[in-house]
Design an enzyme around this catalytic site. Structure first.
Site, PDB file in Angstrom:
ATOM      1  N   TYR A  50      -8.714 -21.860-124.231  1.00 37.18           N
ATOM      2  CA  TYR A  50      -8.504 -20.749-124.591  1.00 37.18           C
ATOM      3  C   TYR A  50      -8.590 -20.203-126.077  1.00 37.18           C
ATOM      4  O   TYR A  50      -7.958 -19.232-126.481  1.00 37.18           O
ATOM      5  CB  TYR A  50      -7.134 -20.382-124.191  1.00 37.18           C
ATOM      6  CG  TYR A  50      -6.585 -20.115-122.660  1.00 37.18           C
ATOM      7  CD1 TYR A  50      -7.459 -19.351-121.764  1.00 37.18           C
ATOM      8  CD2 TYR A  50      -5.747 -20.974-122.097  1.00 37.18           C
ATOM      9  CE1 TYR A  50      -7.163 -18.993-120.439  1.00 37.18           C
ATOM     10  CE2 TYR A  50      -5.599 -20.617-120.576  1.00 37.18           C
ATOM     11  CZ  TYR A  50      -6.312 -19.833-119.961  1.00 37.18           C
ATOM     12  OH  TYR A  50      -5.863 -19.645-118.662  1.00 37.18           O
ATOM     13  N   ASN A 113      -0.941 -15.614-112.958  1.00 41.12           N
ATOM     14  CA  ASN A 113      -1.873 -14.746-112.346  1.00 41.12           C
ATOM     15  C   ASN A 113      -2.590 -15.948-111.478  1.00 41.12           C
ATOM     16  O   ASN A 113      -3.821 -15.265-111.156  1.00 41.12           O
ATOM     17  CB  ASN A 113      -2.302 -13.912-112.970  1.00 41.12           C
ATOM     18  CG  ASN A 113      -3.489 -14.624-114.049  1.00 41.12           C
ATOM     19  OD1 ASN A 113      -3.360 -15.764-114.232  1.00 41.12           O
ATOM     20  ND2 ASN A 113      -4.257 -13.591-114.666  1.00 41.12           N
TER      21      ASN A 113
HETATM   22  P1  CMP Z   1      -7.024 -15.924-118.009  1.00 39.17           P
HETATM   23  O1  CMP Z   1      -8.134 -15.157-116.971  1.00 39.17           O
HETATM   24  O2  CMP Z   1      -7.008 -17.255-117.489  1.00 39.17           O
HETATM   25  O3  CMP Z   1      -7.594 -15.753-119.629  1.00 39.17           O
HETATM   26  C1  CMP Z   1      -6.698 -15.445-120.423  1.00 39.17           C
HETATM   27  C2  CMP Z   1      -5.288 -15.370-120.017  1.00 39.17           C
HETATM   28  O4  CMP Z   1      -4.160 -15.141-120.781  1.00 39.17           O
HETATM   29  C3  CMP Z   1      -5.326 -14.319-118.644  1.00 39.17           C
HETATM   30  O5  CMP Z   1      -5.677 -15.266-117.547  1.00 39.17           O
HETATM   31  C4  CMP Z   1      -3.706 -14.303-118.639  1.00 39.17           C
HETATM   32  O6  CMP Z   1      -3.204 -15.256-117.560  1.00 39.17           O
HETATM   33  C5  CMP Z   1      -3.158 -14.337-119.826  1.00 39.17           C
HETATM   34  N1  CMP Z   1      -2.561 -13.406-120.357  1.00 39.17           N
HETATM   35  C6  CMP Z   1      -3.506 -12.007-120.569  1.00 39.17           C
HETATM   36  N2  CMP Z   1      -2.435 -11.218-121.235  1.00 39.17           N
HETATM   37  C7  CMP Z   1      -1.070 -11.815-121.207  1.00 39.17           C
HETATM   38  C8  CMP Z   1       0.236 -11.456-121.892  1.00 39.17           C
HETATM   39  N3  CMP Z   1       0.359 -10.116-122.197  1.00 39.17           N
HETATM   40  N4  CMP Z   1       1.121 -12.337-121.445  1.00 39.17           N
HETATM   41  C9  CMP Z   1       0.777 -13.513-121.123  1.00 39.17           C
HETATM   42  N5  CMP Z   1      -0.100 -14.153-120.781  1.00 39.17           N
HETATM   43  C10 CMP Z   1      -1.387 -13.137-120.828  1.00 39.17           C
END
Ligand code: CMP
Length: 134
Positions: A50, A113
């Site tokens: 990340y 998610n």
């Molecule tokens: P992902 O596609 O795995 O890549 C980045 C991740 O950051 C995204 O999925 C979300 O699960 C997470 N994410 C994005 N916005 C937020 C937020 N406001 N708070 C917490 N997690 C977040």
């Protein structure tokens, strides 16, 4: 073009026993599972995976969540699989993810998610390398 992508069922999806359903969706679409493993992500791997979000206010929460329990990491192959798998996942924000998509069917918050998928050819190559060492 035939592509490979990195998909990962996140700790909330594994805990909710959605691995089988998610694998089934991609198999039925016609994609081929090339690699898979159930694993717990180290803090180092989480921060590397990340890295593009390192400056975001939710970075700490994101690393804590993704390391909180086992994930199911996968490499999938098929025609246009990078873009099509993201359509099947649905929008990152569940307020925008359509019913019928994975997030539209199972997720209600942006943090938990259910699934991650590479967003480009470059990130697919990077993430496959990080998780499967090639
Ligand atoms: P992902 O596609 O795995 O890549 C980045 C991740 O950051 C995204 O999925 C979300 O699960 C997470 N994410 C994005 N916005 C937020 C937020 N406001 N708070 C917490 N997690 C977040």
């Amino acid at each position: 073009a035939i592509q490979q992508t990195f998909l990962m069922v996140k700790p909330d999806g594994v805990e909710r026993q959605l691995v089988g359903d998610i694998v089934d969706r991609f198999e039925r679409r016609g994609f081929v599972l090339k690699e898979a493993k159930l694993m717990t992500i180290s803090e180092d791997l989480a921060k590397n995976h990340y890295a593009e979000h390192a400056e975001r206010p939710f970075f700490g929460e994101l690393v804590e969540f993704i390391t909180s329990g086992p994930v199911f990491a996968m490499v999938w192959e098929g025609e246009n699989v990078i873009a099509l798998s993201r359509l099947m996942m649905g929008a990152t924000n569940p307020a925008e993810s359509a019913p019928g998509t994975i997030r539209g069917d199972y997720a209600t918050t942006v943090a938990e998610n259910i699934i991650h998928g590479s967003d480009s050819l470059a990130s697919a190559e990077r993430e496959i390398g990080l998780f499967f060492g090639k």
